[in-house]
Write a protein that holds these residues in place. Structure first.
Motif, short mmCIF file in Angstrom:
data_model
loop_
_atom_site.label_atom_id
_atom_site.label_comp_id
_atom_site.label_asym_id
_atom_site.label_seq_id
_atom_site.Cartn_x
_atom_site.Cartn_y
_atom_site.Cartn_z
N VAL A 611 0.85 -1.19 0.00
CA VAL A 611 0.00 0.00 0.00
C VAL A 611 0.89 1.24 0.00
CG1 VAL A 611 -1.83 1.27 1.19
CG2 VAL A 611 -1.81 -1.24 1.24
N LEU A 612 0.67 2.12 -0.97
CA LEU A 612 1.47 3.33 -1.10
C LEU A 612 0.58 4.56 -1.12
CD1 LEU A 612 3.93 2.22 -3.95
CD2 LEU A 612 4.32 2.14 -1.49
N CYS A 613 1.17 5.70 -0.80
CA CYS A 613 0.48 6.98 -0.92
C CYS A 613 1.03 7.70 -2.15
CB CYS A 613 0.68 7.83 0.33
SG CYS A 613 -0.19 9.41 0.27
N LYS A 614 0.14 8.13 -3.05
CA LYS A 614 0.56 8.82 -4.26
C LYS A 614 -0.19 10.15 -4.34
CE LYS A 614 1.12 6.05 -7.88
NZ LYS A 614 0.78 5.07 -8.95
N LYS A 622 -3.63 10.26 -2.43
CA LYS A 622 -4.55 9.13 -2.55
C LYS A 622 -3.82 7.86 -2.16
CE LYS A 622 -3.72 8.11 -7.46
NZ LYS A 622 -4.36 7.85 -8.75
N ILE A 623 -4.57 6.90 -1.65
CA ILE A 623 -4.02 5.63 -1.22
C ILE A 623 -4.20 4.61 -2.33
CG2 ILE A 623 -4.19 3.78 0.49
CD1 ILE A 623 -5.26 5.87 2.45
N CYS A 624 -3.10 3.99 -2.71
CA CYS A 624 -3.13 3.00 -3.79
C CYS A 624 -2.68 1.65 -3.25
CB CYS A 624 -2.23 3.45 -4.94
SG CYS A 624 -2.27 2.34 -6.36
N ASN A 653 -8.04 4.59 -2.46
CA ASN A 653 -8.66 5.26 -3.60
C ASN A 653 -8.55 4.42 -4.87
OD1 ASN A 653 -7.15 7.41 -1.79
ND2 ASN A 653 -9.02 8.37 -2.53
N GLU A 654 -7.54 3.53 -4.88
CA GLU A 654 -7.27 2.78 -6.11
C GLU A 654 -6.73 1.40 -5.77
OE1 GLU A 654 -4.71 3.56 -10.25
OE2 GLU A 654 -4.49 4.89 -8.52
N TYR A 655 -7.18 0.40 -6.53
CA TYR A 655 -6.65 -0.96 -6.41
C TYR A 655 -5.99 -1.35 -7.73
CZ TYR A 655 -9.92 -1.28 -2.45
OH TYR A 655 -10.61 -1.06 -1.29
N LYS A 656 -4.77 -1.87 -7.65
CA LYS A 656 -4.08 -2.35 -8.85
C LYS A 656 -3.67 -3.80 -8.63
CE LYS A 656 -2.33 2.03 -10.62
NZ LYS A 656 -1.16 2.74 -11.18
N PHE A 657 -4.03 -4.65 -9.58
CA PHE A 657 -3.73 -6.07 -9.45
C PHE A 657 -2.51 -6.42 -10.32
CE2 PHE A 657 -8.07 -5.56 -8.20
CZ PHE A 657 -8.22 -6.46 -7.15
N ILE A 658 -1.52 -7.10 -9.70
CA ILE A 658 -0.30 -7.45 -10.41
C ILE A 658 0.03 -8.92 -10.19
CG2 ILE A 658 0.67 -5.11 -10.31
CD1 ILE A 658 2.34 -5.95 -7.98
N GLU A 659 0.77 -9.51 -11.12
CA GLU A 659 1.10 -10.93 -11.03
C GLU A 659 2.24 -11.19 -10.06
OE1 GLU A 659 1.83 -12.58 -14.85
OE2 GLU A 659 -0.21 -12.18 -15.59
N SER A 660 3.21 -10.28 -10.02
CA SER A 660 4.33 -10.43 -9.10
C SER A 660 4.93 -9.07 -8.79
CB SER A 660 5.41 -11.35 -9.68
OG SER A 660 5.92 -10.80 -10.88
N PHE A 661 5.60 -8.96 -7.64
CA PHE A 661 6.19 -7.70 -7.23
C PHE A 661 7.63 -7.60 -7.74
CE2 PHE A 661 2.93 -8.32 -3.92
CZ PHE A 661 2.26 -7.11 -4.04
N PRO A 662 8.04 -6.42 -8.19
CA PRO A 662 9.45 -6.24 -8.56
C PRO A 662 10.32 -6.31 -7.31
CG PRO A 662 8.32 -4.13 -8.57
CD PRO A 662 7.26 -5.18 -8.36
#
Length: 677
Positions: A611-614, A622-624, A653-662
């Motif tokens: 969870v990050l703040c952008k 906003k919280i992503c 505020n936003e959800y992002k779906f990813i397959e793997s984390f860098p």
């Protein structure tokens, strides 16, 4: 405790008026709950008679507070302190309130203050004692500033300062790792000290080779605390080299060969080492990073060292001598070189020995990058015992089949990984018909470097119920780990604590005024003790900013401000909340990004999350939430799930779906790269 406190109050202070209660309430909100912004309302028999917002900086006097509070209906009505109650309440939306309830002229007066900072509530909290303590000070010192009030009772302070500190374990000031290793060479000359691939090096062999390197460096003019940069791959040769540097009285600076040319240049330029030992091939462009420095290729050094004496040598004159300078990433992009002494390094290793019950039968996996602080104890703790270190190459680590084959073949007993690497390990054993026997020798797995979530612990103990876990936490600036939490089963709480302070280390959780935070209240994790390093090389201003004099000691003892947030639990364990820069203010509310993460991790289909703040184009925060899950979960479903556990103002505020984390080179999640997704 309450009776003793009341007995100390002069008779004329047993009674007070409503306005005094409001002022005491403000002092507690600032000093106890660590709030500068306040929203206070008063209800008389359930009817709102006062509603006011405040913001204080801490330098306000009692007169300033009185003026700010203003005129209140019934403010002069007097009541007895014995009739007062103080609690933390929750409303139906999950918001917390600090509530003071008293009776005036047979009417119930409730003073309620919204808590912007989430507080963990324990059954044995006695907030009335804290309120009475503040009343006493209000009447005794009219000139005190808001931030100067003591809000913790003597018992509460004693519990935090003394009972929660690490055990005091005597370490001989003359002891150092080299001397203890040489004693073990006499005891166990034929024991295997280090394994690398097909090489098995005994204690006697490792000692003689490191002696030759030490004598070679001394012939080259190396002096006490001179720095030697080490730019090579991990192997048994690295152990020989570092031991040789220590024996010659120097300190090593690890540099990763895979670093970009400019980063290598920056480190070499900043550290300005007396000597550089590297393994770059002829013609490598990275050689230009130190073209004007005193350097030698590893092969040439080993050839020349063979001509030197293999007699024992140890130029470590004091345990406070410099052991290594390790460069960490800085928030500004400039690397910071952390200076660690032998005493701190040794204390950390002793704590690992005690807490993990290590012995000469222990076999330690050395799988961390030599530029990562955990590599130090992985390399050398076994040498304090007569045990064995197994150095595992990068190529093997990247292939789980080869990695587990190496662990099994060498009967490794202790393994340490970051959570990002533990996840694929668990996935590996979750596949159809895995060979669990390859983990038979493992006695404990240590998790460190990142926040460790409960879901990973659940999954681990479902597969390996008999292999204990250790959640370890600590900054490079304090010689690596400063807390251990040993788990024999998955925790009952929704999170995994980082545990208690290790030996000879004192941990404090402090507010911005460097005052103690009470149990359950979030503050900055700070640490003092023999493990705290000297500071940052060539960065006096940054050192002065975060390495300060310990305000709780009369002696000049260093205290390091970690920049991490946490809070005490009532048994002395610490809940890690997140980085200081992970506390954000959105829509007027202070939100811990770690809390948002923990709530979403409760969802059965979410595997991991960051969870990050952008900020958007209008500079609005906003919280992503970046989510790794089994499927793309509908936003409304996630919001509905989230609001079962927290107020709506905390919603991402936003959800992002990813397959793997860098991942970074140390195996941690690469947050900077994630922000570009």
């Amino acid at each position: 405790m309450l009776e003793k406190l009341q007995a100390k109050l002069d008779e004329k202070y047993v009674n007070c008026n409503v306005k005094q209660v409001i002022i005491a309430n403000v002092i507690l909100l600032y000093g106890y709950f660590k709030q500068r912004d306040m929203k206070i309302c008063i209800l008389e028999e359930g009817n709102l008679i006062y509603n006011q917002d405040f913001s204080f900086g801490g330098t306000e006097s009692l007169q300033d507070l009185s003026n700010e509070v203003g005129t209140i209906n019934m403010q002069d009505k007097v009541f007895e302190l014995t009739n007062i109650k103080a609690t933390i309440e929750k409303d139906k939306n999950g918001n917390q309130y600090f509530s003071i309830i008293c009776s005036v002229d047979s009417k119930i007066i409730a003073i309620k203050s919204l808590l912007y900072n989430t507080v963990t509530i324990y059954n044995d909290m006695d907030l009335v004692s804290n309120l009475l303590l503040v009343f006493k000070q209000i009447n005794c010192d009219r000139t005190a500033m808001l931030k100067e009030f003591d809000v913790l009772t003597e018992n509460q302070q004693d519990q935090i300062l003394n009972k929660f500190s690490g055990k005091k374990v005597e370490i001989n000031k003359e002891d150092n790792l080299v001397g203890i290793f040489q004693q073990n060479v006499e005891k166990y000359p034929d024991n295997i000290a280090v394994v690398f691939e097909d090489i098995n090096e005994t204690y006697d062999e490792l000692n003689r080779k490191s002696n030759q390197i030490a004598n070679y460096l001394l012939e080259q003019g190396l002096k006490k605390e001179d720095l030697v940069a080490v730019i090579m791959e991990r192997s048994n040769l690295m152990m020989e080299l570092i031991l040789g540097i220590w024996k010659a009285g120097g300190a090593y600076v690890p540099v990763n060969k895979s670093y970009p040319l400019e980063r290598i240049k920056d480190i070499v330029s900043d550290a300005d080492p007396y000597f550089i030992i590297h393994s770059f091939d002829e013609g490598s462009e990275k050689r230009e990073a130190y073209a004007d420095k005193n350097c030698i290729h590893l092969d040439d050094l080993l050839t020349d060292a063979k001509l030197c004496s293999d007699r024992n040598v140890c130029e470590i004159e004091s345990s406070n001598q410099l052991a290594y300078v390790l460069y960490t990433s800085g928030s500004t992009g400039k690397s910071k070189g952390v200076m660690i002494e032998h005493i701190g390094m040794l204390n950390h290793m002793y704590s690992k020995i005690i807490d993990l019950k290590l012995s000469k039968k222990s076999v330690i996996s050395q799988n961390a990058s030599h530029c990562f602080d955990i590599s130090v104890w992985q390399f050398f703790v076994s040498l304090l015992l007569g045990g064995t270190t197994v150095v595992i190459s990068e190529e093997v680590i990247l292939d789980l089949f080869d990695f587990f084959d190496e662990l099994s073949r060498n009967q490794v007993t202790i393994l340490e990984v970051v959570p990002s690497y533990l996840e694929p390990i668990i996935d590996f054993f979750s596949e159809e018909d895995p060979d669990y026997s390859i983990m038979n020798s493992i006695e404990a797995i240590i998790v460190t470097g990142e926040k460790f979530n409960k879901k990973l612990a659940d999954n681990w103990f479902n597969i390996f119920p008999d292999i204990k876990m250790v959640n370890a936490y600590g900054p490079t600036e304090a010689s690596d780990d400063i807390t251990h939490h040993i788990l024999y089963e998955s925790p009952k709480e929704d999170f995994v604590t980082i545990g208690h302070a290790i030996n000879n280390m004192n941990i404090y959780i402090l507010d911005n005024d460097l005052k103690l935070c009470p149990i359950g209240v979030i503050g900055e994790i700070c640490v003092a003790g023999i493990g705290v390093g000297r500071g940052y090389i060539n960065m006096p201003e940054k050192t002065k900013e975060v390495f300060i004099k310990n305000p709780f000691e009369k002696r000049a003892v260093r205290l390091y401000r970690t920049g991490d947030y946490g809070k005490w639990m009532n048994q002395g364990n610490i809940e890690f909340v997140g980085r200081k820069d992970e506390q954000v203010k959105v829509r007027g509310f202070r939100i811990e990004l770690g809390d948002v993460k923990n709530i979403l991790l409760k969802h059965p289909e979410i595997d991991n999350i960051v969870v990050l703040c952008k900020e958007n184009e209008m500079a609005e925060k906003k919280i992503c939430a970046y989510i790794k899950s089994f499927r793309k979960i509908d936003r409304n479903e996630l919001n509905s799930f989230f609001c079962q556990y927290a107020p709506r103002y905390m919603l991402p505020n936003e959800y992002k779906f990813i397959e793997s984390f860098p991942l970074t080179s140390n195996g941690k999640i690469d947050v900077r790269a994630l922000r570009t997704f």
